[in-house]
Scaffold this motif. Structure first.
Motif, PDB file in Angstrom:
ATOM      1  N   PHE A 468      17.439 -34.783  80.641  1.00 39.95           N
ATOM      2  CA  PHE A 468      18.057 -34.521  81.938  1.00 39.95           C
ATOM      3  C   PHE A 468      17.416 -35.385  83.021  1.00 39.95           C
ATOM      4  CE2 PHE A 468      18.332 -32.221  85.953  1.00 39.95           C
ATOM      5  CZ  PHE A 468      19.709 -32.013  86.042  1.00 39.95           C
ATOM      6  N   ASP A 469      16.092 -35.444  83.035  1.00 44.64           N
ATOM      7  CA  ASP A 469      15.396 -36.258  84.047  1.00 44.64           C
ATOM      8  C   ASP A 469      15.753 -37.736  83.892  1.00 44.64           C
ATOM      9  OD1 ASP A 469      14.241 -33.999  85.056  1.00 44.64           O
ATOM     10  OD2 ASP A 469      12.383 -34.208  83.895  1.00 44.64           O
ATOM     11  N   GLU A 470      15.838 -38.184  82.654  1.00 44.21           N
ATOM     12  CA  GLU A 470      16.170 -39.588  82.414  1.00 44.21           C
ATOM     13  C   GLU A 470      17.583 -39.903  82.920  1.00 44.21           C
ATOM     14  OE1 GLU A 470      16.906 -42.581  78.603  1.00 44.21           O
ATOM     15  OE2 GLU A 470      15.800 -40.682  78.331  1.00 44.21           O
ATOM     16  N   CYS A 471      18.535 -39.028  82.594  1.00 43.59           N
ATOM     17  CA  CYS A 471      19.918 -39.258  83.040  1.00 43.59           C
ATOM     18  C   CYS A 471      20.020 -39.149  84.558  1.00 43.59           C
ATOM     19  CB  CYS A 471      20.850 -38.235  82.391  1.00 43.59           C
ATOM     20  SG  CYS A 471      21.058 -38.449  80.614  1.00 43.59           S
ATOM     21  N   LEU A 472      19.270 -38.213  85.141  1.00 42.41           N
ATOM     22  CA  LEU A 472      19.291 -38.057  86.586  1.00 42.41           C
ATOM     23  C   LEU A 472      18.731 -39.298  87.274  1.00 42.41           C
ATOM     24  CD1 LEU A 472      19.854 -36.251  89.017  1.00 42.41           C
ATOM     25  CD2 LEU A 472      17.568 -35.260  88.714  1.00 42.41           C
ATOM     26  N   GLN A 473      17.636 -39.834  86.723  1.00 40.67           N
ATOM     27  CA  GLN A 473      17.045 -41.038  87.302  1.00 40.67           C
ATOM     28  C   GLN A 473      18.003 -42.222  87.185  1.00 40.67           C
ATOM     29  OE1 GLN A 473      13.267 -42.050  85.613  1.00 40.67           O
ATOM     30  NE2 GLN A 473      12.981 -43.860  86.919  1.00 40.67           N
ATOM     31  N   THR A 474      18.639 -42.350  86.030  1.00 42.47           N
ATOM     32  CA  THR A 474      19.610 -43.434  85.837  1.00 42.47           C
ATOM     33  C   THR A 474      20.744 -43.318  86.850  1.00 42.47           C
ATOM     34  OG1 THR A 474      19.106 -43.479  83.478  1.00 42.47           O
ATOM     35  CG2 THR A 474      21.157 -44.531  84.181  1.00 42.47           C
ATOM     36  N   PHE A 475      21.222 -42.102  87.054  1.00 43.11           N
ATOM     37  CA  PHE A 475      22.300 -41.888  88.023  1.00 43.11           C
ATOM     38  C   PHE A 475      21.852 -42.252  89.430  1.00 43.11           C
ATOM     39  CE2 PHE A 475      23.866 -38.828  91.213  1.00 43.11           C
ATOM     40  CZ  PHE A 475      25.162 -39.327  91.363  1.00 43.11           C
ATOM     41  N   GLN A 476      20.637 -41.844  89.798  1.00 44.20           N
ATOM     42  CA  GLN A 476      20.135 -42.122  91.148  1.00 44.20           C
ATOM     43  C   GLN A 476      19.963 -43.626  91.374  1.00 44.20           C
ATOM     44  OE1 GLN A 476      16.593 -39.722  91.192  1.00 44.20           O
ATOM     45  NE2 GLN A 476      17.682 -37.858  91.853  1.00 44.20           N
ATOM     46  N   GLU A 477      19.496 -44.325  90.336  1.00 47.48           N
ATOM     47  CA  GLU A 477      19.354 -45.782  90.466  1.00 47.48           C
ATOM     48  C   GLU A 477      20.729 -46.438  90.621  1.00 47.48           C
ATOM     49  OE1 GLU A 477      17.276 -46.944  86.994  1.00 47.48           O
ATOM     50  OE2 GLU A 477      15.315 -46.191  87.675  1.00 47.48           O
ATOM     51  N   LYS A 478      21.659 -46.002  89.828  1.00 44.41           N
ATOM     52  CA  LYS A 478      23.008 -46.556  89.930  1.00 44.41           C
ATOM     53  C   LYS A 478      23.614 -46.243  91.289  1.00 44.41           C
ATOM     54  CE  LYS A 478      27.536 -46.439  87.660  1.00 44.41           C
ATOM     55  NZ  LYS A 478      28.349 -45.812  86.588  1.00 44.41           N
ATOM     56  N   GLU A 479      23.365 -45.029  91.774  1.00 42.42           N
ATOM     57  CA  GLU A 479      23.893 -44.646  93.078  1.00 42.42           C
ATOM     58  C   GLU A 479      23.265 -45.481  94.183  1.00 42.42           C
ATOM     59  OE1 GLU A 479      24.989 -40.368  95.108  1.00 42.42           O
ATOM     60  OE2 GLU A 479      22.944 -40.655  94.363  1.00 42.42           O
ATOM     61  N   ALA A 480      21.953 -45.793  94.045  1.00 41.17           N
ATOM     62  CA  ALA A 480      21.275 -46.614  95.045  1.00 41.17           C
ATOM     63  C   ALA A 480      21.859 -48.024  95.074  1.00 41.17           C
ATOM     64  CB  ALA A 480      19.776 -46.675  94.752  1.00 41.17           C
ATOM     65  N   ARG A 481      22.145 -48.565  93.876  1.00 37.49           N
ATOM     66  CA  ARG A 481      22.760 -49.900  93.820  1.00 37.49           C
ATOM     67  C   ARG A 481      24.149 -49.893  94.441  1.00 37.49           C
ATOM     68  NH1 ARG A 481      20.442 -49.837  88.569  1.00 37.49           N
ATOM     69  NH2 ARG A 481      22.488 -49.349  87.662  1.00 37.49           N
ATOM     70  N   GLU A 482      24.891 -48.857  94.176  1.00 37.97           N
ATOM     71  CA  GLU A 482      26.233 -48.753  94.755  1.00 37.97           C
ATOM     72  C   GLU A 482      26.164 -48.644  96.275  1.00 37.97           C
ATOM     73  OE1 GLU A 482      28.021 -45.406  92.871  1.00 37.97           O
ATOM     74  OE2 GLU A 482      28.519 -46.482  91.013  1.00 37.97           O
ATOM     75  N   ASN A 483      25.165 -47.893  96.759  1.00 35.92           N
ATOM     76  CA  ASN A 483      25.010 -47.765  98.211  1.00 35.92           C
ATOM     77  C   ASN A 483      24.617 -49.106  98.842  1.00 35.92           C
ATOM     78  OD1 ASN A 483      25.658 -45.052  98.193  1.00 35.92           O
ATOM     79  ND2 ASN A 483      23.514 -44.385  97.966  1.00 35.92           N
TER      80      ASN A 483
END
Length: 515
Positions: A468-483
């Motif tokens: 869960f932490d790994e997927c959450l971190q991946t999502f947050q990184e992807k979201e940061a790139r999108e932002n």
């Protein structure tokens, strides 16, 4: 000269017969009187079936001549030429047993008269006599203690054909787009002749299920033509008639094994026409209900014919707009297939995804409910084959702004079978749906959806915290790139607006150099 004389000969007895009947004298020529529709309709009750002797001369006459009888009798009734000799026949208990069969046939012929129910004040006495006679026939068939002979079977089928087989009214809605809600809100229309039709259906049902009915003998008259015309009646707008037809068809399917392949094929053709041509039919739900019982009795392993029926007809039935009218029965049929052969789960799920609604939220909720029933009967191997496209769609449902769609998708985790399947494949499922879960938990407008999302999120975090932490971190990184990409795009547009504003007075094109 000889040819002219011969041409005149057939017209002489007909002319003289007409003259004799016009004067009120009885005709001595039986064949001439049976061909004369006026005289036959005036004497059928007394002659014990001779009024329709010309129609019942061949084995399948009750089927091939049903419309002819209907037209002849209605011509008399609607033209105010109804016979004064339409009288109630004696009761079965008032005559000896040896005469009851003849009386039964006479009563059947009496009931071959079809009345005009468009005028409720017309022929009230005769209508009541016919209904009482039909009720007597029902009791006679129910209490029969001897095999029905061929002439009785023939007369029963003829009477049923005359009363039931008729042209159905076609409402002017060819150019009307039927919305799902409009379809549900429409008031069902009722047939004015139902007081008679109801008893005719009951009589025919008792006849079909009676142990005194010989299936081998009866199938000569309840043949393919009869079954096709019976299936045509499923398009009736009266729900009471469709319900009676459903029961009768199911009993025919059980009684006449030789007709089973033909009945399935005929139903298939109705579905093909509905899906790919008309898009309108009133009896799809009832036909699917009959098929649900038929599918339940399929032997294992399933024949290829039955699998093709699933792929080519049941799955495409998800496409029409009026699916709310029959979705419950369709879902039952689909689930029956998956329960009988779990390998079909992948085919069914991919079929649902193919016809998944995009803009119809109520239809999407129905699909999610059906999907839960299918997944409940799905084994692990079949689940793994389709889980990636499946949870891509479920992720879109979780992100839906329509709270019922998002809520129904989240309810999938309340099913223990589905929850176990997801847990066993969490490494493939969680990366797909975690963006939807995170966005719902942060900003979904509906509190119930937010609460359910947090519960699902907790299930994953408790089951495998590291994943869960790994997927959450991946999502947050992807979201940061999108932002970051979004902020650059906004900055570019802002710079373009500033340059355009500075050179707004010039007619020359503005060239902006990239940084």
């Amino acid at each position: 000269m000889i040819k002219q004389i011969l041409n005149r000969l057939p017209r002489k007895p007909s002319k003289s017969s007409d003259n004799r009947e016009g004067g009120g004298a009885s005709s001595s020529n039986a064949s001439t009187s049976s061909r004369n529709s006026d005289s036959s309709s005036n004497r059928y009750a007394k002659s014990g079936g001779s009024a329709f002797s010309g129609i019942s001369s061949s084995p399948n006459s009750g089927l091939s001549q049903g419309n002819k009888v209907y037209q002849v009798v209605n011509a008399k009734l609607n033209g105010d030429m109804f016979a004064t000799s339409f009288e109630e026949l004696p009761s079965f208990k008032d005559i000896p047993n040896s005469e009851r069969q003849n009386l039964f046939i006479r009563k059947l012929n009496l009931c071959c008269v079809v009345f005009d129910f468009s005028d409720p004040t017309k022929n009230l006495k005769e209508k009541d006599i016919k209904r009482q006679t039909l009720l007597e026939l029902v009791d006679y068939v129910s209490s029969a203690n001897g095999k029905f002979v061929e002439i009785v079977i023939q007369e029963i089928v003829k009477m049923v054909s005359v009363n039931l087989f008729r042209p159905l009214p076609s409402p002017p809605r060819e150019n009307k787009v039927l919305d799902a809600f409009d379809f549900e809100d429409e008031e069902p229309s009722t047939h004015p002749a139902w007081p008679h039709l109801q008893v005719v259906y009951e009589l025919f049902l008792r006849f079909v299920v009676s142990p005194e009915t010989d299936a081998k003998l009866a199938k000569r008259y309840i043949d393919h033509s009869f079954i096709l015309r019976l299936l045509d009646l499923f398009d009736s707008e009266d729900p009471r008639e469709r319900d009676s037809l459903k029961t009768v068809l199911h009993r025919i399917y059980g009684k006449f094994m030789a007709h089973r392949p033909f009945i399935r094929k005929a139903i298939n053709n109705i579905f093909y026409r509905f899906i790919f041509e008309t898009g309108k039919h009133n009896g799809i739900a009832e036909l699917l209900e009959v098929l649900g019982s038929i599918i339940n009795g399929f032997a294992l392993p399933l024949k290829e014919e039955h699998k093709l029926f699933l792929v080519r007809l049941l799955i495409p039935l998800h496409k029409p707009k009026c699916i709310p009218a029959y979705h419950q029965q369709l879902s039952y049929c689909i689930t029956q297939f998956v329960e009988k052969d779990c390998k079909l789960a992948d085919t069914v799920i991919r079929g649902l995804l193919k016809y998944w609604p995009i803009t119809n939220s109520s239809k999407e909720v129905m699909f999610l409910g059906e999907l839960e029933e299918v997944l409940e009967a799905t084994q692990l191997a079949e689940f793994q084959r389709c889980m990636v496209p499946l949870f891509c769609q479920i992720g879109r449902c979780l992100s839906s702004s329509h709270f019922q769609v998002a809520e129904r998708a989240l309810f999938l985790w309340n099913n223990h079978q589905i929850e176990n399947l997801i847990k066993q494949n969490r490494s493939a499922v969680l990366p797909i749906i975690i963006p939807s879960l995170e966005r719902n938990a942060r900003s979904h407008w509906n509190p119930a959806v937010q609460s359910l999302t947090l519960n699902v999120r907790k299930i994953f975090s408790d089951t495998d915290p590291e994943l869960f932490d790994e997927c959450l971190q991946t999502f947050q990184e992807k979201e940061a790139r999108e932002n970051e990409v979004k902020s650059k795009r906004e900055a570019t547009w802002k710079r373009l607006e500033e340059i355009a504003a500075m050179k707004a007075t010039s007619n020359q094109a503005v060239l902006v150099a990239s940084k």
